[in-house]
Write a protein that holds these residues in place. Sequence first.
Motif, mmCIF file in Angstrom:
data_model
loop_
_atom_site.group_PDB
_atom_site.id
_atom_site.type_symbol
_atom_site.label_atom_id
_atom_site.label_comp_id
_atom_site.label_asym_id
_atom_site.label_seq_id
_atom_site.Cartn_x
_atom_site.Cartn_y
_atom_site.Cartn_z
ATOM 1 N N ASP A 62 0.818 -1.223 0.000
ATOM 2 C CA ASP A 62 0.000 0.000 0.000
ATOM 3 C C ASP A 62 0.848 1.268 0.000
ATOM 4 O OD1 ASP A 62 -2.499 -1.442 0.393
ATOM 5 O OD2 ASP A 62 -1.805 -1.788 2.445
ATOM 6 N N TYR A 63 2.077 1.135 0.535
ATOM 7 C CA TYR A 63 2.865 2.337 0.796
ATOM 8 C C TYR A 63 4.349 2.010 0.746
ATOM 9 C CZ TYR A 63 5.409 5.629 3.767
ATOM 10 O OH TYR A 63 6.351 6.482 4.276
ATOM 11 N N ASN A 67 8.087 3.692 1.789
ATOM 12 C CA ASN A 67 8.923 4.727 2.377
ATOM 13 C C ASN A 67 10.273 4.638 1.669
ATOM 14 O OD1 ASN A 67 10.978 5.896 4.369
ATOM 15 N ND2 ASN A 67 9.027 6.443 5.338
ATOM 16 N N TYR A 104 1.316 4.555 -2.625
ATOM 17 C CA TYR A 104 1.730 5.859 -2.102
ATOM 18 C C TYR A 104 3.218 5.795 -1.774
ATOM 19 C CZ TYR A 104 -3.163 7.227 -1.554
ATOM 20 O OH TYR A 104 -4.470 7.546 -1.785
ATOM 21 N N THR A 160 7.465 5.225 9.200
ATOM 22 C CA THR A 160 6.610 4.288 8.461
ATOM 23 C C THR A 160 5.585 3.645 9.389
ATOM 24 O OG1 THR A 160 8.402 3.800 6.900
ATOM 25 C CG2 THR A 160 6.619 2.187 7.048
ATOM 26 N N VAL A 162 -0.617 9.425 5.386
ATOM 27 C CA VAL A 162 0.634 9.501 4.642
ATOM 28 C C VAL A 162 1.139 10.929 4.782
ATOM 29 C CG1 VAL A 162 1.737 9.363 2.362
ATOM 30 C CG2 VAL A 162 -0.048 7.706 3.002
ATOM 31 N N LYS A 192 -0.144 9.839 -6.108
ATOM 32 C CA LYS A 192 0.556 8.835 -5.314
ATOM 33 C C LYS A 192 1.786 9.411 -4.615
ATOM 34 C CE LYS A 192 -2.221 5.445 -6.260
ATOM 35 N NZ LYS A 192 -2.989 4.748 -5.216
ATOM 36 N N ILE A 200 -3.056 1.894 5.649
ATOM 37 C CA ILE A 200 -1.852 1.201 5.190
ATOM 38 C C ILE A 200 -1.802 -0.158 5.879
ATOM 39 C CG2 ILE A 200 0.662 1.281 5.043
ATOM 40 C CD1 ILE A 200 0.465 4.336 5.337
ATOM 41 N N ALA A 241 3.402 -2.110 4.299
ATOM 42 C CA ALA A 241 4.341 -1.055 3.921
ATOM 43 C C ALA A 241 5.718 -1.652 3.683
ATOM 44 C CB ALA A 241 4.426 0.004 5.023
#
Length: 421
Positions: free
Chosen positions: A304-305, A307, A336, A359, A368, A389, A399, A402
């Motif tokens: 989903d995400y 970093n 994202y 995160t 986010v 995004k 999220i 991650a």
Amino acid sequence: MKNRVVITGLGIAAPNGVGVPAFTEAIKKGQSGIQHFTELEHLKFSCQVGGLPEISEEKKREYLTDLQLRNFNSSGILYGVIAGMDAIKDANIAISEKEPNWDLGIIFGTGTSGVDKFREAIYKVDDQNVRRLGSTTVIQTMASGISAYLGGLTGAANLVTTNSSACATGTEAILLGYERIAQGKATQMLCGSTSDHGPYLWGGFDAMKVITYKHNHEPQKASRPMSASASGFVPGSGAGAVLLESLESAQERGATMYAEVLGGHINSGGQRDGGSMTAPNSEAVQRCIKNALIDAGIAAAEIDYINGHLTATIKDATEIENWCRALNRSGADFPYINSLKGMVGHCLAASGSVEAVSTILQMQEGFVFPNINCEDLHPEIATMVASEKIPREKIPATIHTAIKASFGFGDVNACVIFRKI
């Protein structure tokens, strides 16, 4: 069967917030901790801005005694002690003053230790004052000084060590601690990384011309990951820490569980095929991401995400391309992504752990944080990833899964995957 591993404690000492509450508020607001230093200006640095945590004398005494602070001059150890002990306290780990804790270990990394203490020692030796070095010079300047300090403060009696892999250090430490618990060799591992601050550490990067010089009088605009006007990274410092624990132990204690560590991967590009001492081998980066997914037992579509490492250099677009290729996702299908370095600079060896804490906080609180100084998105990046995004304002987001990656000098890579509990 591997033991499942969860995160039950967090600690942070970052340029924009010391302590989890202050840091959380800062990243939600997109608050920068980068400032101008007259010392760097007087030393004729090209880059005269940087990030360092603000620590008062009173704050130091919450963690170290007056005796421990006598002749103490190691900012990295101080930051690491604050972050590490906060994570221990957050996880509600009992500390005995008499008995060692055989099930608690420490892997706390650094790039260098006690640079200012080294300088102090060199001058005393050169002035033939070796007897005035004091009894703590060695422990402040040895690479494992941070894990040694934390070991004494916590009574940790499992593996207690320090790793060092440049900018990948913090993420690597988390993965090494995860593996030890997963293999049943420890119950709890305090993992993180730290970095000193100041001209004797930052000067080498200034000489390499990899840090920005264009924003000395507007420091909060200096760090510009994924921006078309990015001109190099901003040096930072600080420390991040996580307390890893077996799921079984966390459940037995009734501990708060922030997230689960699903797995990850560590590799190197061998300084071949485009990789060098200072540049990543793209194939190795992609392999690191793909193998992290395999180790975690998940599909790329579940992410989903991201970093990112994203340092505000010419390599940002290459990193995005590597993410697209490794995940086989682009455009509006891309997860994202953001970079904490816009707010704190590049915290060097501390970056992976500081960014990992950010995160986990986003996962826990459902947001986010904004990519600040990215109003002029790099045109190459814009062709690969949909603009929404790469949020420029804080957005709410759920999220579940991650991924955090770090890429370091020496062509080394580390990638860890977290899942919301």
